[in-house]
Design an enzyme around this catalytic site. Structure first.
Site, PDB file in Angstrom:
ATOM      1  N   HIS A 255       2.458   9.189   2.103  1.00 24.98           N
ATOM      2  CA  HIS A 255       1.335   8.795   1.245  1.00 24.98           C
ATOM      3  C   HIS A 255       0.466   7.699   1.854  1.00 24.98           C
ATOM      4  O   HIS A 255      -0.765   7.759   1.762  1.00 24.98           O
ATOM      5  CB  HIS A 255       1.904   8.308  -0.089  1.00 24.98           C
TER       6      HIS A 255
ATOM      7  N   HIS B  84       5.242   8.648  -1.275  1.00 26.34           N
ATOM      8  CA  HIS B  84       5.020   8.595  -2.722  1.00 26.34           C
ATOM      9  C   HIS B  84       6.074   9.461  -3.402  1.00 26.34           C
ATOM     10  O   HIS B  84       6.280  10.617  -3.008  1.00 26.34           O
ATOM     11  CB  HIS B  84       3.608   9.100  -3.068  1.00 26.34           C
TER      12      HIS B  84
ATOM     13  N   ARG C 158       8.258   1.578  -5.260  1.00 28.32           N
ATOM     14  CA  ARG C 158       8.123   2.957  -4.801  1.00 28.32           C
ATOM     15  C   ARG C 158       9.154   3.376  -3.757  1.00 28.32           C
ATOM     16  O   ARG C 158       9.634   4.509  -3.764  1.00 28.32           O
ATOM     17  CB  ARG C 158       6.714   3.070  -4.211  1.00 28.32           C
TER      18      ARG C 158
ATOM     19  N   GLU D 162       2.278   0.225 -13.381  1.00 25.99           N
ATOM     20  CA  GLU D 162       2.771   1.100 -12.314  1.00 25.99           C
ATOM     21  C   GLU D 162       4.038   0.476 -11.758  1.00 25.99           C
ATOM     22  O   GLU D 162       4.349  -0.694 -12.067  1.00 25.99           O
ATOM     23  CB  GLU D 162       1.707   1.312 -11.226  1.00 25.99           C
TER      24      GLU D 162
ATOM     25  N   ARG E  17       4.382  -1.219   0.105  1.00 22.69           N
ATOM     26  CA  ARG E  17       3.181  -1.610  -0.650  1.00 22.69           C
ATOM     27  C   ARG E  17       3.392  -1.457  -2.156  1.00 22.69           C
ATOM     28  O   ARG E  17       3.872  -0.422  -2.632  1.00 22.69           O
ATOM     29  CB  ARG E  17       1.998  -0.741  -0.217  1.00 22.69           C
TER      30      ARG E  17
HETATM   31  C1  SIN Z   1      -0.905   6.589  -7.585  1.00 26.77           C
HETATM   32  O1  SIN Z   1      -1.812   6.821  -8.369  1.00 26.77           O
HETATM   33  O2  SIN Z   1       0.279   6.762  -7.848  1.00 26.77           O
HETATM   34  C2  SIN Z   1      -1.257   6.080  -6.223  1.00 26.77           C
HETATM   35  C3  SIN Z   1      -1.643   4.693  -6.298  1.00 26.77           C
HETATM   36  C4  SIN Z   1      -1.361   4.007  -5.006  1.00 26.77           C
HETATM   37  O3  SIN Z   1      -0.949   4.647  -4.037  1.00 26.77           O
HETATM   38  O4  SIN Z   1      -1.508   2.790  -4.979  1.00 26.77           O
END
Ligand code: SIN
Length: 515
Positions: A338, A230, A277, A115, A373
């Site tokens: 988010h 997000h 992010r 991620e 985060r």
């Molecule tokens: C996501 O699945 O993109 C959210 C995961 C997160 O907010 O840590």
């Protein structure tokens, strides 16, 4: 007549933080969990991507710490961050023991994905893209086996009972009846604040109740300017809860394109779509302005249908319901609120400034996330700090049991009958949402924040002058309280850092390529 209950521990909130803490409390103690709705209505249940943990041979604790530190603009609490990362593998093992089935490959090894901001594949997932749901369901099954834990559903907490800086439990509404739950230890695990925005991925229960209550009772609440947006929520014109397109989709190779089909992230960060992010959200914001568009596209059409249906079953289905076949079509996305990084300040055991009062999960501020985060560190924070809280309670609660609290003077029944509100709560909550969306969104500036402050202060005065004992009123009061705290901290921090982007900060550079 107000019904009174006595417990050793009362936990408010039934997401991952609340459930895991409850299960780690010594079964000789009587535990109450209070949720204002049901077990499956919370932000944990909605979590898709996963839970980060350093479990692969090519990974190291130091790398996970460094990635979190970099994503957090080096503003993280380093001791708590070390605790978070180093306790991750043992807590994953504990989740497996409690019945959580993480996705595994043919050899039985737990699968991990990438991620944004992670330098290694370390995000564990379950049910493909339904990690939160699978974890909460497994813990719910375990909970039902525990005779020492009682679940109160559809119960709305009014406030904490604070006796000379000692928390003694809570007052609450059970329908139109009042109840008092006295406890030697109280844990706030009430989740996020997404309801104060028009557009959020959060569940509608995320009205910031725990943060507002903790603030009213004298806890320190800080870092509320760090609201995470997000980058990729499914775009729709309607206001309200937005469906998340997990970062894991980018982790599996999806790219972002503007309305002209250009892969624009190359202009903004060397890691492209897998930049932290805050950078991806700000880049999309910039791109939308430059191309005068309402959304950008997420493109994963290089993967075939069979793979996508298996890896992202929930997302695939949801897109299809909106006439988007992810294997052929680009997905329209836009950043929305988010996650709340700040909250009730706690130490490494989840202890607040008020004795016998703990906070865990999204409502707490352990400092591990810094100013932004790192993806999938939030479910991890729930379990690592939930366990620490349980250990602290297990070691101390017996000493507190002898303390006899006189609750005879708390009687809210008469008030419940007396107060009928004339307030238009729908109008109040939509004003809060419109205000926060306009002035405390991805970008902030002094004049806008001062305007928002005036609107929210007026709302709060009006609510306080018309105190009412019903759920809708209490939620509106909590929303206005957390909105005030977000605005307070946005005004306080004049410089742009992490998720907090002040466009009136002369030094702010949106279009920078980070080396
Ligand atoms: C996501 O699945 O993109 C959210 C995961 C997160 O907010 O840590």
């Amino acid at each position: 007549m107000t019904v009174k209950y006595n417990f050793d521990v009362v936990i408010i909130g039934a997401g991952l933080a609340g459930l895991y803490t409850a299960l780690k409390i010594n079964p000789k103690f009587k535990v109450a969990i209070i949720t204002k709705e049901t077990l499956d209505e919370n932000n944990s249940f909605l979590a898709q991507g996963g839970i980060a943990a350093c479990i692969n041979n090519d990974d190291k604790f130091d790398l996970h710490i460094e990635d979190t530190w970099t994503a957090g603009s080096e503003m993280n609490n380093i001791q708590n961050l070390q605790q978070l990362v180093k306790s991750a593998p043992s807590n994953i093992e504990e989740l497996v023991n409690l019945g959580v089935e993480f996705d595994r490959d043919e050899t039985g090894t737990i699968r991990t994905t990438m991620e944004g901001g992670h330098s290694r594949r370390r995000v564990l997932h379950a049910g493909g893209d339904a990690t939160g749901r699978e974890i909460v369901k497994a813990l719910g099954r375990e909970l039902r086996k525990r005779e020492n834990i009682i679940l109160f559903e559809d119960v709305m907490v009014i406030d904490l009972i604070n006796d000379d800086n000692k928390c003694m439990g809570v007052t609450a509404l059970n329908g139109d009846k009042s109840i008092i739950i006295l406890a030697s230890a109280t844990v706030l695990a009430t989740g996020g604040i997404g309801e104060i925005y028009n557009n959020s991925t959060n569940s509608s229960v995320a009205t910031g109740d725990g943060i507002a209550m903790a603030y009213r009772t004298g806890c320190k609440v800080d870092s509320m300017e760090f609201i995470q947006f997000h980058p990729t929520a499914f775009y729709s014109k309607d206001k309200g809860q937005k469906f998340l397109i997990s970062e894991a989709v980018r982790g599996e190779g999806a790219v972002l394109r503007n309305k002209d089909g250009e892969r624009f992230m190359k202009k903004y960060h060397k890691s492209f779509e897998l930049a932290p992010r805050d950078i991806v959200s700000k880049s999309i914001y910039n791109e939308l302005k430059e191309t005068q568009s309402d959304f950008v596209y997420l493109d994963i059409t290089h993967k075939n249908k069979e793979y996508l249906v298996k890896r992202f079953p929930t997302i695939y289905k949801k897109c299809l319901e909106n006439n988007i076949d992810m294997s052929k079509d680009y997905i329209p996305v836009k950043p929305v609120q988010h996650y709340n990084i700040g909250g009730i300040r706690v130490d490494r055991y989840g202890r607040t400034k008020v004795d016998n009062l703990y906070a865990c999960g999204e409502c707490s501020n352990t400092g591990v996330h810094g100013a932004n985060r790192l993806a999938s560190n939030s479910l991890l924070e729930c379990v690592v700090f939930g366990r620490k809280i349980a250990e602290d309670i297990n070691n101390t609660v017996e000493d507190i049991l002898d303390y006899k609290y006189d609750s005879t003077h708390i009687n809210i029944d008469d008030n419940i009958k007396r107060t009928k509100t004339n307030l238009d709560i729908d109008d109040i909550t939509s004003t809060i949402k419109n205000t926060m969306e306009a002035y405390a969104g991805i970008v902030r500036w002094e004049k806008g924040l001062l305007k928002a402050k005036k609107i929210i202060d007026d709302i709060l005065n009006n609510l306080n002058d018309n105190y009412t004992y019903n759920k809708e009123y209490l939620e509106a009061l909590n929303m206005a309280t957390v909105a005030k705290l977000v605005i307070r901290d946005c005004l306080e921090r004049k410089e742009s850092v992490g998720c907090h982007f002040r466009i009136d900060d002369y030094h702010s550079k949106l279009r920078t390529i980070s080396e």
